[in-house]
Design a protein around this motif. Structure first.
Motif, PDB file in Angstrom:
ATOM      1  N   GLY A 269       9.158   0.984   3.137  1.00 47.07           N
ATOM      2  CA  GLY A 269       8.961   0.415   4.463  1.00 47.07           C
ATOM      3  C   GLY A 269       9.658   1.153   5.577  1.00 47.07           C
ATOM      4  N   ILE A 270      10.460   2.165   5.248  1.00 43.86           N
ATOM      5  CA  ILE A 270      11.103   2.971   6.286  1.00 43.86           C
ATOM      6  C   ILE A 270      10.105   4.063   6.655  1.00 43.86           C
ATOM      7  CG2 ILE A 270      13.149   4.336   6.891  1.00 43.86           C
ATOM      8  CD1 ILE A 270      14.601   2.921   4.601  1.00 43.86           C
ATOM      9  N   GLY A 271       9.146   3.695   7.480  1.00 41.45           N
ATOM     10  CA  GLY A 271       8.002   4.534   7.764  1.00 41.45           C
ATOM     11  C   GLY A 271       6.810   4.079   6.936  1.00 41.45           C
ATOM     12  N   GLY A 272       5.617   4.398   7.405  1.00 38.89           N
ATOM     13  CA  GLY A 272       4.410   4.009   6.694  1.00 38.89           C
ATOM     14  C   GLY A 272       4.029   2.560   6.930  1.00 38.89           C
ATOM     15  N   ASP A 273       2.961   2.121   6.279  1.00 41.64           N
ATOM     16  CA  ASP A 273       2.478   0.748   6.440  1.00 41.64           C
ATOM     17  C   ASP A 273       2.667  -0.094   5.180  1.00 41.64           C
ATOM     18  OD1 ASP A 273       0.684   2.194   4.962  1.00 41.64           O
ATOM     19  OD2 ASP A 273      -1.103   1.422   5.958  1.00 41.64           O
ATOM     20  N   ILE A 274       3.415   0.419   4.201  1.00 43.06           N
ATOM     21  CA  ILE A 274       3.724  -0.320   2.978  1.00 43.06           C
ATOM     22  C   ILE A 274       5.191  -0.719   3.024  1.00 43.06           C
ATOM     23  CG2 ILE A 274       3.851  -0.220   0.465  1.00 43.06           C
ATOM     24  CD1 ILE A 274       1.024  -0.217   1.507  1.00 43.06           C
ATOM     25  N   ASN A 309       5.562  -9.369   7.604  1.00 38.74           N
ATOM     26  CA  ASN A 309       4.131  -9.629   7.688  1.00 38.74           C
ATOM     27  C   ASN A 309       3.348  -8.387   8.095  1.00 38.74           C
ATOM     28  OD1 ASN A 309       4.486 -12.329   7.010  1.00 38.74           O
ATOM     29  ND2 ASN A 309       4.847 -12.928   9.138  1.00 38.74           N
ATOM     30  N   HIS A 310       4.025  -7.430   8.726  1.00 36.70           N
ATOM     31  CA  HIS A 310       3.342  -6.230   9.205  1.00 36.70           C
ATOM     32  C   HIS A 310       3.175  -5.198   8.094  1.00 36.70           C
ATOM     33  CE1 HIS A 310       3.755  -7.838  13.239  1.00 36.70           C
ATOM     34  NE2 HIS A 310       5.074  -7.973  13.049  1.00 36.70           N
ATOM     35  N   LYS A 311       4.082  -5.219   7.135  1.00 38.51           N
ATOM     36  CA  LYS A 311       4.007  -4.283   6.021  1.00 38.51           C
ATOM     37  C   LYS A 311       3.987  -5.080   4.720  1.00 38.51           C
ATOM     38  CE  LYS A 311       6.450  -0.558   8.403  1.00 38.51           C
ATOM     39  NZ  LYS A 311       7.555   0.429   8.344  1.00 38.51           N
ATOM     40  N   THR A 312       3.138  -4.681   3.813  1.00 39.73           N
ATOM     41  CA  THR A 312       2.989  -5.440   2.579  1.00 39.73           C
ATOM     42  C   THR A 312       2.784  -4.495   1.411  1.00 39.73           C
ATOM     43  OG1 THR A 312       1.736  -7.219   1.524  1.00 39.73           O
ATOM     44  CG2 THR A 312       0.492  -5.647   2.852  1.00 39.73           C
ATOM     45  N   ALA A 313       2.627  -5.041   0.219  1.00 40.07           N
ATOM     46  CA  ALA A 313       2.389  -4.256  -0.990  1.00 40.07           C
ATOM     47  C   ALA A 313       0.911  -4.307  -1.345  1.00 40.07           C
ATOM     48  CB  ALA A 313       3.229  -4.790  -2.141  1.00 40.07           C
TER      49      ALA A 313
END
Length: 445
Positions: A269-274, A309-313
């Motif tokens: 999650g430190i960068g990216g959308d995951i 909620n903005h980044k998920t698996a």
């Protein structure tokens, strides 16, 4: 090990003993013959312990330890040892000279080989440039193709580090394609992996990693579940990972004593959308009950939590349970929630097993081919929950199976199991596999 036997020509049939601990000796000189491009500073620290020897036994043991260290550098194709008396103006009365005779690897080497993975075999083509700059660096290019349509391509540069115990740093560019038929998707990953590996104790290994990958998830067939389809597309993952492994087993395959403890912690999650926090624990303990009869207990646990909620698996980040390598008696990824036949995985799982390994009855081929086999009696249980908040389901919906079979050791890293499995407890959504089940892999529950 310090006692040797020598034949006395004057008294046939008798073998006087010589205690090497009583033979005073010290190392005056260490020479390494056959060096070309290898730098001296890489080898200096490897031979220092030889100068601490106070008797001949310590010299012999120390020389073998140094040879193992030189071989672990992967710079030499052969390492020999010669111990001679020391001469010259600086020689001491009990002084010795230890000579290591080495042969450096060629600048470019290659190989074509087959590897066994988790229920998959692969053909691997590899090119290596060992000891590139004379200090143990190596560049490796590898292409692999598995029998279940997995394809991998990677280039890795590795550099040993002297500041930490058995430390090394590697950087890898990779592309990995895989098909997960039970879940109905295909995954292509392209990215960069940075890895720092070192030992904090002789039996405790750490890997600190950063992975940045661009992932493309596609539906495998037209019948793929909508819950899988909605996760299709591209995603960018940036994750830090810590892997700690303590292994005191006497063998990786069919150990008789020792414990394996492995912890994997990952933050994405430190960068990216995951974005997620993922923790895994693997435990195995082996106890010898009698000659070649071993009782083995194993336990695995994992939990995945999304961070915002903005980044998920994605479905490819979740845990899966079931198959001949994990929960026997169930199909591959057969335990847990399914939709239209596709396994959806879970955010929390646990699995445990109790195994009894023993030699084949009547020990056919003992001391040779027969020693590669073990009879195997087991019982395993586990559970998986779709969400980390489903604690009630997590403890109630137990899966249980037992069975008997035969295990075959492949080298020192993999094994094959042929088991007859009897599922006892299962849920409606599970895919059960009763009867004969075959597993090939590096690590089993």
């Amino acid at each position: 090990m310090g006692i040797v036997h020598a034949k006395d020509s004057q008294t046939p049939g008798q073998s006087p003993r010589f205690n090497l601990e009583c033979v005073k000796a010290r190392v005056d000189k260490v020479r390494i013959e056959g060096l070309g491009r290898t730098k001296d500073d890489l080898l200096t620290n490897k031979v220092q312990e030889l100068f601490k020897a106070q008797d001949f036994q310590e010299v012999i043991l120390g020389a073998h330890k140094v040879r193992s260290k030189l071989e672990s550098l992967e710079c030499f194709s052969k390492v020999g040892i010669l111990i001679d008396t020391s001469d010259g103006p600086d020689a001491t009365p009990d002084g010795l000279e230890v000579i290591f005779q080495v042969k450096e690897l060629k600048r470019i080497t290659g190989s074509v080989k087959t590897l066994m993975g988790n229920n998959e075999g692969s053909l691997v083509v590899e090119l290596r440039a060992p000891n590139m700059f004379g200090r143990g660096e190596k560049l490796t290019a590898e292409y692999s193709r598995g029998w279940s349509r997995t394809v991998g391509l990677s280039t890795t540069f590795y550099k040993p580090l002297a500041v930490l115990q058995n430390a090394g740093f590697s950087a890898s560019l990779f592309q990995q394609g895989s098909e997960w038929i039970p879940s109905g998707y295909k995954l292509i990953e392209r990215g960069l992996l940075l890895d720092l590996a070192f030992n904090s104790k002789p039996s405790l290994r750490h890997n600190i990693q950063w992975e940045g990958s661009w992932r493309e998830l596609e539906c495998l067939t037209r019948s793929t579940s909508f819950l899988v389809r909605e996760q299709s597309g591209h995603s960018l993952k940036s994750a830090f990972r810590h892997i700690a492994v303590s292994d005191t087993r006497d063998a990786a395959v069919f150990p008789s004593t020792g414990t394996l403890f492995k912890v994997i912690q990952e933050v994405a999650g430190i960068g990216g959308d995951i974005g997620f926090l993922k923790n895994e624990v693997h435990y195995q303990h082996n106890r010898s009950l009698a000659s070649d009869v071993v009782l083995q207990s194993a336990f695995q646990f994992g939990m995945l939590n999304t961070l915002s909620n903005h980044k998920t698996a994605k479905i490819c980040d979740r845990f899966y349970l079931g198959g001949p390598l994990s929960l026997r008696g169930f199909e591959w990824r057969g335990v847990g929630p399914h939709d239209q036949g596709n396994s959806l995985g879970g955010e929390v799982f646990w699995a445990g097993g109790l195994h009894l390994f023993s030699p084949l009855p009547f020990r056919p081929g003992g001391g040779g081919f027969g020693d590669l086999f073990r009879t195997h009696v087991f019982v395993n249980a586990g559970n998986i929950a779709a969400s980390s908040t489903d604690i009630k389901d997590y403890f109630q919906n137990l899966r249980l199976a037992y069975g008997i079979g035969i295990a075959l050791r492949l080298g020192q890293i993999a094994r094959v199991e042929l088991n007859y499995c009897v599922p006892v407890l299962a849920q409606k959504s599970d895919h059960v596999s009763s009867g004969v089940q075959v597993g090939v892999g590096l690590s089993f529950l």
